[in-house]
Design an enzyme around this catalytic site. Structure first.
Site, short mmCIF file in Angstrom:
data_model
loop_
_atom_site.label_atom_id
_atom_site.label_comp_id
_atom_site.label_asym_id
_atom_site.label_seq_id
_atom_site.Cartn_x
_atom_site.Cartn_y
_atom_site.Cartn_z
N ASN A 7 0.86 -1.18 0.00
CA ASN A 7 0.00 0.00 0.00
C ASN A 7 0.90 1.23 0.00
OD1 ASN A 7 -1.82 2.04 0.47
ND2 ASN A 7 -2.73 1.12 2.30
N ARG A 64 -2.72 -2.01 -3.45
CA ARG A 64 -3.89 -1.16 -3.32
C ARG A 64 -3.73 -0.01 -4.30
NH1 ARG A 64 -5.00 3.37 0.92
NH2 ARG A 64 -7.14 3.88 0.40
N HIS A 153 -12.41 4.15 -0.02
CA HIS A 153 -12.38 3.20 1.12
C HIS A 153 -13.12 1.91 0.79
CE1 HIS A 153 -12.06 6.73 4.25
NE2 HIS A 153 -10.85 6.26 3.96
N GLY A 183 -11.84 7.06 10.31
CA GLY A 183 -10.42 7.20 10.66
C GLY A 183 -10.09 8.68 10.55
N GLY A 185 -9.54 9.93 7.46
CA GLY A 185 -10.55 10.06 6.41
C GLY A 185 -11.76 9.26 6.87
N ARG A 214 -10.77 17.28 6.48
CA ARG A 214 -11.60 17.59 5.31
C ARG A 214 -12.98 18.04 5.75
NH1 ARG A 214 -10.23 12.03 2.98
NH2 ARG A 214 -8.19 12.32 2.04
N ASP A 256 -7.09 15.10 15.68
CA ASP A 256 -7.07 13.81 16.38
C ASP A 256 -8.20 13.76 17.41
OD1 ASP A 256 -6.45 11.68 18.20
OD2 ASP A 256 -4.42 11.66 17.36
N ARG A 258 -8.80 11.78 19.77
CA ARG A 258 -8.39 11.56 21.16
C ARG A 258 -8.12 12.88 21.87
NH1 ARG A 258 -4.15 7.00 19.45
NH2 ARG A 258 -4.10 8.45 17.73
N GLY A 304 -9.72 3.85 12.93
CA GLY A 304 -9.25 4.42 14.20
C GLY A 304 -10.33 4.85 15.18
N ILE A 305 -11.23 5.72 14.77
CA ILE A 305 -12.27 6.21 15.68
C ILE A 305 -13.34 5.13 15.85
CG2 ILE A 305 -14.09 7.96 15.98
CD1 ILE A 305 -12.30 9.88 14.32
N GLU A 337 -7.64 -4.14 5.28
CA GLU A 337 -7.66 -3.96 3.82
C GLU A 337 -6.64 -4.87 3.15
OE1 GLU A 337 -7.39 0.06 5.15
OE2 GLU A 337 -8.54 0.73 3.41
P1 ADP Z 1 -6.00 6.86 8.98
O1 ADP Z 1 -7.27 7.21 8.27
O2 ADP Z 1 -4.94 7.90 8.83
O3 ADP Z 1 -5.54 5.43 8.76
P2 ADP Z 1 -6.82 5.99 11.66
O4 ADP Z 1 -7.74 4.92 11.14
O5 ADP Z 1 -5.64 5.59 12.46
O6 ADP Z 1 -6.38 6.99 10.51
O7 ADP Z 1 -7.73 6.98 12.53
C1 ADP Z 1 -7.25 8.15 13.12
C2 ADP Z 1 -8.29 8.63 14.15
O8 ADP Z 1 -8.60 7.52 15.00
C3 ADP Z 1 -7.82 9.75 15.05
O9 ADP Z 1 -8.86 10.70 15.18
C4 ADP Z 1 -7.53 9.08 16.40
O10 ADP Z 1 -7.92 9.89 17.45
C5 ADP Z 1 -8.40 7.83 16.35
N1 ADP Z 1 -7.69 6.69 16.97
C6 ADP Z 1 -6.74 5.93 16.39
N2 ADP Z 1 -6.29 4.97 17.25
C7 ADP Z 1 -6.96 5.15 18.41
C8 ADP Z 1 -6.95 4.50 19.67
N3 ADP Z 1 -6.14 3.46 19.92
N4 ADP Z 1 -7.78 4.95 20.63
C9 ADP Z 1 -8.59 5.98 20.38
N5 ADP Z 1 -8.64 6.64 19.19
C10 ADP Z 1 -7.86 6.24 18.22
#
Ligand code: ADP
Length: 352
Positions: A7, A64, A153, A183, A185, A214, A256, A258, A304-305, A337
């Protein structure tokens, strides 16, 4: 068969190496800061040479590729014709396809006898009906420039929809699923009988949900209004909408989630507002997609979220389905993925 999944991003290469069909993960890794000042990895070719020096017995490679336009509805074996098409789509995916292409060309040089497969992020959404993918613009622009909703996605949405069907022990053809990839995105897809019938991202990944940086859906008239008021050129407005908006732009703090959760709990009004807007937009899309499917069997959260932030999932779901006679199952499914790319590459090469 040992399948290497690649990727390539603009400055990174992520990889996973699988033994198929057992789906056994042999190794994985990431190379970052490619081509950046001070980095000793000057291009994707150098990065892939380093990866391949640590991996033996590659029998197939799956890539990808972000944009496959209207041409690629399924994975394909890469040949000169496919490379030409991917190059053409660089014009409508300038941030992604060039890096994907670099990865393909580098692998071709490094392992010329190994079969390579392209798996497209847009392909899963090629089942959208015409009334969902044509914009309310003069139709000629669709003919002339192929302006339409493509959606992104797709590999992640397809993977988690398959997993939902497996976990629920119901075939996809009997399920109405909404998949939320949240995430950095973010996008959301209505999967009806296993097919994507609508998705929130559009001609580019900018449309739809409010994301890390975005803006998602806005009044399109704002683009010329802002360009006029702030004396912006096209690159500058693009930068604002893609990199300075969303959670980061609204909160003025961070993209972020978090950080925003922490700031909101400490009393930051703008962090709280950013989260409220993020959640509200997701609720609107879920409600709309539930409506067009005439109900919902499963709501899936991933990325992530979606995977990690329990409170966000909770406030999205709060009071969401009060009007439904039968409540959907809510599932959290980690996306993978690379595994879907390995599965598709393996199947295609075996058939070939
Ligand atoms: P990308 O789209 O860049 O792959 P991610 O899927 O890692 O991004 O998602 C990023 C988002 O997910 C951020 O807003 C972050 O706060 C949240 N996030 C990622 N990992 C964690 C975690 N372990 N605990 C809580 N929130 C997380």
């Amino acid at each position: 068969m040992k399948v290497l999944v690649i990727n390539c991003g603009s400055s990174s290469i992520k990889y996973k190496f699988f033994k198929m069909p057992e789906e056994h993960l042999l190794s994985k890794g990431i190379i970052e800061r490619i081509g950046e000042a001070g980095s000793n990895i000057k291009d994707h070719y150098t990065g892939l040479r380093i990866i391949l020096s640590n991996i033996k017995e590659v029998e197939a490679i799956g890539h990808r590729v972000v944009h496959g336009g209207e041409e690629f509805k399924d994975p394909v074996l890469i040949n000169e014709g496919v490379i030409k098409k991917i190059r053409q789509y660089c014009a409508i995916a300038p941030l992604h396809n060039p890096a994907n292409l670099e990865g393909i060309l580098a692998c071709k040089r490094l392992l010329p006898n190994i079969k390579q497969v392209a798996v497209f992020d847009t392909a899963f959404h090629q089942t959208l009906p015409e009334y969902a993918y044509i914009y309310g613009l003069p139709y000629g622009y669709y003919k002339k420039y192929r302006i339409r909703k493509y959606g992104f996605h797709g590999i992640s949405h397809e993977y988690v929809a398959n997993e939902a069907s497996r976990l629920l022990k119901e075939p996809l053809r009997k399920l109405r699923i909404i998949t939320c990839h949240l995430g950095n995105g973010c996008s959301i897809t209505a999967v009806h009988k296993g097919k994507s019938i609508d998705t929130s991202m559009g001609f580019t990944p900018l449309e739809g949900l409010v994301m890390g940086t975005r803006c998602g859906d806005i009044d399109p008239a704002l683009v010329s209004y802002l360009m006029d008021k702030e004396k912006l050129n096209t690159r500058e407005i693009d930068d604002i909408l893609n990199k300075r908006s969303g959670l980061k732009g609204i909160s003025g703090i961070s993209n972020d989630m978090r950080v925003l959760e922490r700031k909101a709990s400490e009393g930051s009004k703008r962090a709280r507002l950013a989260i409220e807007i993020f959640v509200y937009r997701i609720k609107k899309y879920i409600s709309a997609y539930t409506g067009i499917m005439g109900g919902l069997d499963a709501l899936v959260f991933t990325a992530g979220i979606g995977e990690n932030q329990t409170r966000i999932r909770k406030i999205i779901c709060k009071d969401l389905f009060t009007y439904l006679k039968k409540k959907p199952k809510v599932l959290v499914i980690p996306t993978n993925e690379e595994l879907l790319i390995a599965q598709k590459s393996y199947r295609l090469i075996k058939k070939d």
